[in-house]
Design a protein around this motif. Sequence first.
Motif, PDB file in Angstrom:
ATOM      1  N   THR A  38     -71.844 -51.679  -7.944  1.00  0.00           N
ATOM      2  CA  THR A  38     -71.101 -51.607  -6.686  1.00  0.00           C
ATOM      3  C   THR A  38     -70.292 -50.314  -6.659  1.00  0.00           C
ATOM      4  N   ILE A  39     -70.180 -49.740  -5.469  1.00  0.00           N
ATOM      5  CA  ILE A  39     -69.245 -48.644  -5.231  1.00  0.00           C
ATOM      6  C   ILE A  39     -68.461 -49.018  -3.990  1.00  0.00           C
ATOM      7  N   GLN A  40     -67.233 -49.473  -4.199  1.00  0.00           N
ATOM      8  CA  GLN A  40     -66.359 -49.865  -3.103  1.00  0.00           C
ATOM      9  C   GLN A  40     -65.342 -48.756  -2.894  1.00  0.00           C
ATOM     10  N   GLY A  41     -65.560 -47.974  -1.859  1.00  0.00           N
ATOM     11  CA  GLY A  41     -64.717 -46.818  -1.598  1.00  0.00           C
ATOM     12  C   GLY A  41     -65.570 -45.603  -1.313  1.00  0.00           C
ATOM     13  N   VAL A  42     -64.924 -44.487  -1.113  1.00  0.00           N
ATOM     14  CA  VAL A  42     -65.601 -43.238  -0.758  1.00  0.00           C
ATOM     15  C   VAL A  42     -66.071 -42.528  -2.022  1.00  0.00           C
ATOM     16  N   VAL A  43     -67.241 -41.876  -1.938  1.00  0.00           N
ATOM     17  CA  VAL A  43     -67.736 -40.996  -3.001  1.00  0.00           C
ATOM     18  C   VAL A  43     -67.639 -39.565  -2.497  1.00  0.00           C
ATOM     19  N   SER A  44     -66.908 -38.718  -3.209  1.00  0.00           N
ATOM     20  CA  SER A  44     -66.713 -37.325  -2.812  1.00  0.00           C
ATOM     21  C   SER A  44     -67.362 -36.403  -3.832  1.00  0.00           C
ATOM     22  N   LEU A  45     -68.344 -35.614  -3.362  1.00  0.00           N
ATOM     23  CA  LEU A  45     -69.047 -34.649  -4.213  1.00  0.00           C
ATOM     24  C   LEU A  45     -68.952 -33.246  -3.617  1.00  0.00           C
ATOM     25  N   ARG A  46     -67.905 -32.963  -2.903  1.00  0.00           N
ATOM     26  CA  ARG A  46     -67.773 -31.694  -2.190  1.00  0.00           C
ATOM     27  C   ARG A  46     -67.783 -30.495  -3.136  1.00  0.00           C
ATOM     28  N   ARG A  47     -68.543 -29.479  -2.726  1.00  0.00           N
ATOM     29  CA  ARG A  47     -68.561 -28.163  -3.386  1.00  0.00           C
ATOM     30  C   ARG A  47     -69.021 -28.220  -4.833  1.00  0.00           C
ATOM     31  N   SER A  48     -69.685 -29.270  -5.240  1.00  0.00           N
ATOM     32  CA  SER A  48     -70.174 -29.380  -6.610  1.00  0.00           C
ATOM     33  C   SER A  48     -71.568 -28.793  -6.738  1.00  0.00           C
ATOM     34  N   GLN A  49     -71.941 -28.473  -7.974  1.00  0.00           N
ATOM     35  CA  GLN A  49     -73.248 -27.915  -8.267  1.00  0.00           C
ATOM     36  C   GLN A  49     -73.916 -28.754  -9.352  1.00  0.00           C
ATOM     37  N   PHE A  50     -75.051 -29.360  -8.991  1.00  0.00           N
ATOM     38  CA  PHE A  50     -75.805 -30.187  -9.923  1.00  0.00           C
ATOM     39  C   PHE A  50     -77.218 -29.626 -10.050  1.00  0.00           C
ATOM     40  N   ASP A  51     -77.743 -29.660 -11.254  1.00  0.00           N
ATOM     41  CA  ASP A  51     -79.146 -29.301 -11.424  1.00  0.00           C
ATOM     42  C   ASP A  51     -80.035 -30.471 -11.014  1.00  0.00           C
ATOM     43  N   LEU A  52     -79.644 -31.674 -11.379  1.00  0.00           N
ATOM     44  CA  LEU A  52     -80.375 -32.883 -11.000  1.00  0.00           C
ATOM     45  C   LEU A  52     -79.381 -33.915 -10.490  1.00  0.00           C
ATOM     46  N   LEU A  53     -79.684 -34.498  -9.339  1.00  0.00           N
ATOM     47  CA  LEU A  53     -78.897 -35.603  -8.810  1.00  0.00           C
ATOM     48  C   LEU A  53     -79.818 -36.804  -8.707  1.00  0.00           C
ATOM     49  N   HIS A  54     -79.588 -37.790  -9.585  1.00  0.00           N
ATOM     50  CA  HIS A  54     -80.420 -38.997  -9.596  1.00  0.00           C
ATOM     51  C   HIS A  54     -79.617 -40.118  -8.959  1.00  0.00           C
ATOM     52  N   VAL A  55     -79.968 -40.445  -7.715  1.00  0.00           N
ATOM     53  CA  VAL A  55     -79.224 -41.467  -6.982  1.00  0.00           C
ATOM     54  C   VAL A  55     -80.168 -42.191  -6.038  1.00  0.00           C
ATOM     55  N   PRO A  56     -80.422 -43.471  -6.265  1.00  0.00           N
ATOM     56  CA  PRO A  56     -81.209 -44.261  -5.310  1.00  0.00           C
ATOM     57  C   PRO A  56     -80.466 -44.387  -3.983  1.00  0.00           C
ATOM     58  N   THR A  57     -81.208 -44.647  -2.920  1.00  0.00           N
ATOM     59  CA  THR A  57     -80.585 -44.713  -1.597  1.00  0.00           C
ATOM     60  C   THR A  57     -79.587 -45.854  -1.487  1.00  0.00           C
ATOM     61  N   GLU A  58     -79.835 -46.954  -2.192  1.00  0.00           N
ATOM     62  CA  GLU A  58     -78.936 -48.107  -2.072  1.00  0.00           C
ATOM     63  C   GLU A  58     -77.610 -47.903  -2.800  1.00  0.00           C
ATOM     64  N   THR A  59     -77.488 -46.838  -3.574  1.00  0.00           N
ATOM     65  CA  THR A  59     -76.255 -46.590  -4.318  1.00  0.00           C
ATOM     66  C   THR A  59     -75.143 -46.068  -3.426  1.00  0.00           C
ATOM     67  N   TRP A  60     -75.491 -45.276  -2.397  1.00  0.00           N
ATOM     68  CA  TRP A  60     -74.456 -44.657  -1.574  1.00  0.00           C
ATOM     69  C   TRP A  60     -73.585 -45.708  -0.886  1.00  0.00           C
ATOM     70  N   PRO A  61     -72.255 -45.520  -0.896  1.00  0.00           N
ATOM     71  CA  PRO A  61     -71.371 -46.433  -0.159  1.00  0.00           C
ATOM     72  C   PRO A  61     -71.398 -46.115   1.337  1.00  0.00           C
ATOM     73  N   GLU A  62     -70.531 -46.764   2.085  1.00  0.00           N
ATOM     74  CA  GLU A  62     -70.515 -46.588   3.535  1.00  0.00           C
ATOM     75  C   GLU A  62     -70.039 -45.205   3.944  1.00  0.00           C
ATOM     76  N   GLN A  63     -69.193 -44.571   3.128  1.00  0.00           N
ATOM     77  CA  GLN A  63     -68.704 -43.235   3.443  1.00  0.00           C
ATOM     78  C   GLN A  63     -68.872 -42.318   2.250  1.00  0.00           C
ATOM     79  N   ILE A  64     -69.338 -41.092   2.523  1.00  0.00           N
ATOM     80  CA  ILE A  64     -69.486 -40.085   1.469  1.00  0.00           C
ATOM     81  C   ILE A  64     -68.938 -38.757   1.971  1.00  0.00           C
ATOM     82  N   ARG A  65     -68.642 -37.878   1.019  1.00  0.00           N
ATOM     83  CA  ARG A  65     -68.197 -36.516   1.328  1.00  0.00           C
ATOM     84  C   ARG A  65     -69.060 -35.562   0.511  1.00  0.00           C
TER      85      ARG A  65
END
Length: 494
Positions: free
Chosen positions: A291-318
């Motif tokens: 569960t992710i209850q709350g906002v996920v903020s990834l602003r201005r970050s740099q990742f070589d690989l981002l492994h995230v299924p679609t169902e992981t994202w919460p209702e709000q992201i940045r």
Amino acid sequence: MEINDLTPAERRVWDSFPRGEGVDFREGPDETGATGETWGPERTVRAEVLTALLLSGPNAEGQVAGLNIRGARITGKLNLKYAVVEHPIRLRACWFERKPLLYGAQLRVFVANDSTLPGLTADTVRVDVALKLSCCRITGPVRLAGARIAGGLFLRRAVIGAPPTGEEAAEETPEPPLQVSHADIGTDVIAMELTVHGQTRINGTTVGGQINLNDSRLLAPGGIALHAENLTVGTDLRGHRLEAHGLVNLTGSRIPGQLYLGRAAFSNPDGVALRASSCVVGEVWLSSCDTIQGVVSLRRSQFDLLHVPTETWPEQIRIDGLTYRTLAPHLPAEERLPALEREESGYLPYAYEQLAAAYRTAGDEAAARTVQLAKLRRHRRTLPRHARLWGLLQDATVGYGFRPLRAAVWLLALLLTGTTAYGFHPPRELKTGEAPEFNPVFYTIDLMLPIIGFGQEGAFAPSGWYQWLSYVLIVTGWVLATTTAAGVSRSLQR
């Protein structure tokens, strides 16, 4: 300290110290330091005796002296503030009446595994080997700010702090139970199954190896569970099945290996649950997060690989300014696009461009075109109502240039319509005997494509309903030609 003043228990410790031998005060194999307050004098050692041993105790020639005690009740304060201790300190399964004071000390090794402590003050401590507090029960704050540990910091299965009572819960800024800010740890932080009741503060810390928080519980509801701004890790930060109540803040961190948060649970319903802004990370794994209850903020970050299924994202992201090279698992674009609709600030052109670039990196040009088309459709919704008509026309005809076959379908349908209509009812000749032989196919093409002339349009003039059909063909031909040119131009620009 006079040797005659020692109790029998203290005499055992004093005699074992020169050879570094262990003294075990436990009466049974299952006893731990949790019940030290009930232990009698036969298991009680004064802290001042231990201090005297460590600072000026006897040494045996040819032996490595050291303090090695198990299962003792230590009364008073173990005060080694600013001390330089050459001997290893091992106080396992002990019960401390007062929190040890190691502020500014220089130690070889400090081990207090399985012990119960009211806290630990060890700011700016220097440890040559390792500092071990595994399986400890520590009710007060552990202060390790500015510590320099050449080896590792071990906190496996430790419980630090206590659930707040009614009065403590009302405090605005309680002291963080675990403070390791601006520390320098040479190898690893091993903290699997760690439980912290309150804030874990490790901002500005440098760890040469990995931080392992697998199966840990960081409990600060409504506050900051993990404050790790500007953290630098040599390899990985692992939080498999991590449970965090409160904000997990990794802003500005540098993790060249993996930030692994598989099956983790984040809960901060009234704010940001996970903030990893302005980070540089090799691989970010948010797979199968419970569960992710709350906002996920990834602003201005740099990742070589981002492994995230679609169902992981919460209702709000940045995700404004988020850059990643590869997105996994590889899914159809239609499954990835809804996540971009969850951006808190609304429409972000860059988010679509980044997703399209990831699909191109994976060699999926069709998915990249789908993302680009979705971007233009989303942009159209931000325009005034009157400005959306041209966009709707481009979308319906050629899909903004990303669906060029649509124009061919429209042209073919209009060509069949015109050919059939004028084949059954040919228009009259404008000048009898001078017009070429009528051909309904080329007459319709002459009407629809203004840049091509077969001499049919100027030689014949339809009337009635067929004249209105000719107007429709002419206007539609111009629209298709214009939108197709706009789409081709956009494709060439890409």
